[in-house]
Design a protein around this motif. Sequence first.
Motif, PDB file in Angstrom:
ATOM      1  N   SER A  62       0.829  -1.215   0.000  1.00  0.00           N
ATOM      2  CA  SER A  62       0.000   0.000   0.000  1.00  0.00           C
ATOM      3  C   SER A  62       0.858   1.257   0.000  1.00  0.00           C
ATOM      4  O   SER A  62       0.382   2.327  -0.409  1.00  0.00           O
ATOM      5  CB  SER A  62      -0.936   0.002   1.212  1.00  0.00           C
ATOM      6  N   SER A  63       2.110   1.148   0.439  1.00  0.00           N
ATOM      7  CA  SER A  63       3.006   2.306   0.471  1.00  0.00           C
ATOM      8  C   SER A  63       3.695   2.552  -0.867  1.00  0.00           C
ATOM      9  O   SER A  63       4.274   3.628  -1.074  1.00  0.00           O
ATOM     10  CB  SER A  63       4.078   2.115   1.557  1.00  0.00           C
ATOM     11  N   ARG A  64       3.658   1.566  -1.748  1.00  0.00           N
ATOM     12  CA  ARG A  64       4.302   1.742  -3.054  1.00  0.00           C
ATOM     13  C   ARG A  64       3.543   2.774  -3.876  1.00  0.00           C
ATOM     14  O   ARG A  64       2.321   2.879  -3.787  1.00  0.00           O
ATOM     15  CB  ARG A  64       4.342   0.414  -3.815  1.00  0.00           C
ATOM     16  N   PRO A  65       4.225   3.545  -4.679  1.00  0.00           N
ATOM     17  CA  PRO A  65       3.534   4.508  -5.547  1.00  0.00           C
ATOM     18  C   PRO A  65       2.550   3.794  -6.472  1.00  0.00           C
ATOM     19  O   PRO A  65       2.789   2.673  -6.917  1.00  0.00           O
ATOM     20  CB  PRO A  65       4.683   5.144  -6.341  1.00  0.00           C
ATOM     21  N   THR A  66       1.455   4.469  -6.748  1.00  0.00           N
ATOM     22  CA  THR A  66       0.443   3.898  -7.629  1.00  0.00           C
ATOM     23  C   THR A  66       1.040   3.515  -8.979  1.00  0.00           C
ATOM     24  O   THR A  66       0.659   2.498  -9.578  1.00  0.00           O
ATOM     25  CB  THR A  66      -0.711   4.890  -7.832  1.00  0.00           C
ATOM     26  N   GLU A  67       1.980   4.305  -9.471  1.00  0.00           N
ATOM     27  CA  GLU A  67       2.585   4.016 -10.772  1.00  0.00           C
ATOM     28  C   GLU A  67       3.279   2.663 -10.774  1.00  0.00           C
ATOM     29  O   GLU A  67       3.247   1.931 -11.778  1.00  0.00           O
ATOM     30  CB  GLU A  67       3.579   5.112 -11.150  1.00  0.00           C
ATOM     31  N   GLU A  68       3.897   2.295  -9.681  1.00  0.00           N
ATOM     32  CA  GLU A  68       4.579   1.005  -9.608  1.00  0.00           C
ATOM     33  C   GLU A  68       3.565  -0.142  -9.566  1.00  0.00           C
ATOM     34  O   GLU A  68       3.768  -1.183 -10.198  1.00  0.00           O
ATOM     35  CB  GLU A  68       5.489   0.958  -8.372  1.00  0.00           C
ATOM     36  N   ARG A  69       2.497   0.042  -8.821  1.00  0.00           N
ATOM     37  CA  ARG A  69       1.462  -0.992  -8.787  1.00  0.00           C
ATOM     38  C   ARG A  69       0.820  -1.148 -10.165  1.00  0.00           C
ATOM     39  O   ARG A  69       0.546  -2.271 -10.613  1.00  0.00           O
ATOM     40  CB  ARG A  69       0.409  -0.646  -7.733  1.00  0.00           C
ATOM     41  N   ALA A  70       0.597  -0.035 -10.843  1.00  0.00           N
ATOM     42  CA  ALA A  70       0.018  -0.083 -12.188  1.00  0.00           C
ATOM     43  C   ALA A  70       0.949  -0.805 -13.154  1.00  0.00           C
ATOM     44  O   ALA A  70       0.505  -1.573 -14.022  1.00  0.00           O
ATOM     45  CB  ALA A  70      -0.261   1.337 -12.678  1.00  0.00           C
ATOM     46  N   GLU A  71       2.241  -0.564 -13.019  1.00  0.00           N
ATOM     47  CA  GLU A  71       3.213  -1.212 -13.915  1.00  0.00           C
ATOM     48  C   GLU A  71       3.161  -2.728 -13.760  1.00  0.00           C
ATOM     49  O   GLU A  71       3.255  -3.474 -14.746  1.00  0.00           O
ATOM     50  CB  GLU A  71       4.621  -0.686 -13.605  1.00  0.00           C
ATOM     51  N   LEU A  72       2.981  -3.216 -12.546  1.00  0.00           N
ATOM     52  CA  LEU A  72       2.909  -4.659 -12.328  1.00  0.00           C
ATOM     53  C   LEU A  72       1.607  -5.240 -12.876  1.00  0.00           C
ATOM     54  O   LEU A  72       1.574  -6.374 -13.359  1.00  0.00           O
ATOM     55  CB  LEU A  72       3.063  -4.981 -10.841  1.00  0.00           C
ATOM     56  N   LEU A  73       0.520  -4.474 -12.807  1.00  0.00           N
ATOM     57  CA  LEU A  73      -0.727  -4.928 -13.438  1.00  0.00           C
ATOM     58  C   LEU A  73      -0.560  -5.032 -14.947  1.00  0.00           C
ATOM     59  O   LEU A  73      -1.077  -5.966 -15.577  1.00  0.00           O
ATOM     60  CB  LEU A  73      -1.872  -3.972 -13.104  1.00  0.00           C
ATOM     61  N   MET A  74       0.157  -4.094 -15.542  1.00  0.00           N
ATOM     62  CA  MET A  74       0.432  -4.164 -16.972  1.00  0.00           C
ATOM     63  C   MET A  74       1.260  -5.405 -17.298  1.00  0.00           C
ATOM     64  O   MET A  74       1.027  -6.078 -18.312  1.00  0.00           O
ATOM     65  CB  MET A  74       1.162  -2.902 -17.426  1.00  0.00           C
ATOM     66  N   LYS A  75       2.195  -5.742 -16.425  1.00  0.00           N
ATOM     67  CA  LYS A  75       3.006  -6.938 -16.641  1.00  0.00           C
ATOM     68  C   LYS A  75       2.161  -8.207 -16.499  1.00  0.00           C
ATOM     69  O   LYS A  75       2.396  -9.196 -17.197  1.00  0.00           O
ATOM     70  CB  LYS A  75       4.179  -6.956 -15.661  1.00  0.00           C
ATOM     71  N   LEU A  76       1.184  -8.171 -15.588  1.00  0.00           N
ATOM     72  CA  LEU A  76       0.275  -9.309 -15.469  1.00  0.00           C
ATOM     73  C   LEU A  76      -0.506  -9.498 -16.763  1.00  0.00           C
ATOM     74  O   LEU A  76      -0.686 -10.624 -17.239  1.00  0.00           O
ATOM     75  CB  LEU A  76      -0.684  -9.097 -14.293  1.00  0.00           C
ATOM     76  N   ALA A  77      -0.968  -8.407 -17.349  1.00  0.00           N
ATOM     77  CA  ALA A  77      -1.655  -8.492 -18.639  1.00  0.00           C
ATOM     78  C   ALA A  77      -0.740  -9.075 -19.698  1.00  0.00           C
ATOM     79  O   ALA A  77      -1.169  -9.892 -20.534  1.00  0.00           O
ATOM     80  CB  ALA A  77      -2.145  -7.104 -19.058  1.00  0.00           C
ATOM     81  N   ASP A  78       0.532  -8.696 -19.663  1.00  0.00           N
ATOM     82  CA  ASP A  78       1.493  -9.233 -20.635  1.00  0.00           C
ATOM     83  C   ASP A  78       1.674 -10.735 -20.448  1.00  0.00           C
ATOM     84  O   ASP A  78       1.782 -11.492 -21.436  1.00  0.00           O
ATOM     85  CB  ASP A  78       2.848  -8.534 -20.485  1.00  0.00           C
ATOM     86  N   VAL A  79       1.723 -11.189 -19.199  1.00  0.00           N
ATOM     87  CA  VAL A  79       1.870 -12.620 -18.921  1.00  0.00           C
ATOM     88  C   VAL A  79       0.673 -13.395 -19.458  1.00  0.00           C
ATOM     89  O   VAL A  79       0.821 -14.466 -20.068  1.00  0.00           O
ATOM     90  CB  VAL A  79       2.032 -12.862 -17.397  1.00  0.00           C
ATOM     91  N   ILE A  80      -0.523 -12.868 -19.215  1.00  0.00           N
ATOM     92  CA  ILE A  80      -1.730 -13.537 -19.717  1.00  0.00           C
ATOM     93  C   ILE A  80      -1.713 -13.578 -21.243  1.00  0.00           C
ATOM     94  O   ILE A  80      -2.021 -14.607 -21.855  1.00  0.00           O
ATOM     95  CB  ILE A  80      -2.992 -12.826 -19.207  1.00  0.00           C
ATOM     96  N   GLU A  81      -1.335 -12.458 -21.858  1.00  0.00           N
ATOM     97  CA  GLU A  81      -1.308 -12.411 -23.322  1.00  0.00           C
ATOM     98  C   GLU A  81      -0.294 -13.389 -23.898  1.00  0.00           C
ATOM     99  O   GLU A  81      -0.562 -14.078 -24.890  1.00  0.00           O
ATOM    100  CB  GLU A  81      -0.994 -10.991 -23.787  1.00  0.00           C
ATOM    101  N   LYS A  82       0.856 -13.485 -23.277  1.00  0.00           N
ATOM    102  CA  LYS A  82       1.895 -14.400 -23.751  1.00  0.00           C
ATOM    103  C   LYS A  82       1.436 -15.854 -23.673  1.00  0.00           C
ATOM    104  O   LYS A  82       1.842 -16.695 -24.494  1.00  0.00           O
ATOM    105  CB  LYS A  82       3.172 -14.209 -22.916  1.00  0.00           C
ATOM    106  N   ASN A  83       0.579 -16.170 -22.713  1.00  0.00           N
ATOM    107  CA  ASN A  83       0.124 -17.540 -22.490  1.00  0.00           C
ATOM    108  C   ASN A  83      -1.365 -17.724 -22.795  1.00  0.00           C
ATOM    109  O   ASN A  83      -1.996 -18.655 -22.303  1.00  0.00           O
ATOM    110  CB  ASN A  83       0.403 -17.943 -21.034  1.00  0.00           C
ATOM    111  N   LYS A  84      -1.913 -16.842 -23.625  1.00  0.00           N
ATOM    112  CA  LYS A  84      -3.364 -16.836 -23.813  1.00  0.00           C
ATOM    113  C   LYS A  84      -3.884 -18.087 -24.525  1.00  0.00           C
ATOM    114  O   LYS A  84      -5.027 -18.498 -24.275  1.00  0.00           O
ATOM    115  CB  LYS A  84      -3.810 -15.577 -24.540  1.00  0.00           C
ATOM    116  N   GLU A  85      -3.103 -18.708 -25.361  1.00  0.00           N
ATOM    117  CA  GLU A  85      -3.583 -19.925 -26.023  1.00  0.00           C
ATOM    118  C   GLU A  85      -3.780 -21.049 -25.012  1.00  0.00           C
ATOM    119  O   GLU A  85      -4.797 -21.743 -25.023  1.00  0.00           O
ATOM    120  CB  GLU A  85      -2.614 -20.347 -27.127  1.00  0.00           C
TER     121      GLU A  85
END
Length: 475
Positions: A62-85
Amino acid sequence: MKTITLNKPMGMLIDGEYVQTKKTIPVINPSNEEVIAEVPDASREDLDKAVAAAREAFPAWSSRPTEERAELLMKLADVIEKNKEELTELLMNENGKPLQASQAEMEDSIRWYRAIASQRLEEEILEDSEVHKVVLQYVPLGVVGAIVPWNYPMNLAAWKIAPALLTGNTLVVKPSPNTPLSTLRMAELAKDLFPKGVLNVISGGDDLGPWMTAHEGMDKISFTGSTATGKKVMKSASDNLKRTTLELGGNDAAIVLPDADPKQVVEGLFWAAFANTGQVCVDAKRLYIHEKMYDEVLEEMITYAKTIQVGDPSDPKTGLGPLQNKMQYDKVKELIKETKDSGARIAYEGEIPAGKGYYIPVTIVDNPPEDSRLVQEEPFGPIVPLLKYKDMDEAVQRANHTKYGLAGSVWGKDLELAYDVASRLETGTVWINESQVMQPDFPFGGHKESGIGVEHGKSGLAAFTNSRTVMIKKK
């Protein structure tokens, strides 16, 4: 349809580790009733570990900047996309959703993570004078329990995971025991993405949900499911005043105006009612058609229904698959039998594949009584009544005469009239000449017994926070 074979046991993500349990739950492919996997059946101790891990991770996250948390959510989307099949194949096999619909759900979940990651809930200056300043802040709640249903396991998980993590909360996610595979695999792929304890994903049977809602270590429950279960969630959460967001059942009405062109609206009406084999909370469950065009709409609906293939989800030609689980299958079969026994006219009953699988034919019922179970209840299956009305006041009154208030739709050429009708419907969402359009920045929530709270947009983000008003006397 060829059933997938998993090469290793599925596990749960607890405190950054992927773990198995001695006790497991079978996962059944609804298109052929074969067991395709065994998943962990979490114990109360497993839940305690997950909540403790989330609680420990909360201060730093909760103390991390919002931008850092958002960046990790973007990376989660990338992981799902890479393994979407792979994830799409798991989703199709556990859910029974046709291939194209499974692909669409996966793409939607990716889009949702990225869209929510771009949203911000900034503090607001309410007053700033020479002598006084007032600031409204939004602070995370703590540990959120996310309980996800079986009809859209990946997408509805994203609806909860993305805003909860972005606003600084930590999570314990429980997918449905009917459809846990894609979510558990996503958690495994994301195991090293977030700090330990930030995202925990556990699976279990009927006891796990009540354990979560009653757990004193949870600060909020975000639940999507039936109204009956939602009431139990709310009652359980009240013991320590947990925050709740409840997205519950619906008995959505579609009203077709007298000026609508039957040939133009029939495709939209069909998918408004039968999308995902009728297993959508915002599916149109009752179609009110003006009497002067009723027969033509009914005929066009039947003609279109005959073009839709029900069958093997892996077949690209399939438009509708099976119901997801036997309990729902039995409920819908019983409702269809009762409807037939009542003397209501079945205007159309489609074909289903021979052999095993929880298949129900597309069923269209011709103007049954308003007080019938089919009209008054939420079938959550591929059966819909078409109902005649004489004037707009009658249509609106009948549409609103329900304990539910999730969504509705209005269909016609006169947009001013359509807007007037839409404004009179007692629902959280109304579509005009479209249906089931959802976006990450469009607030979504139910009226009456269709839920409490709002998802998506600024309101949805705020639902995962407490407001804090800070007042400063300057002089």
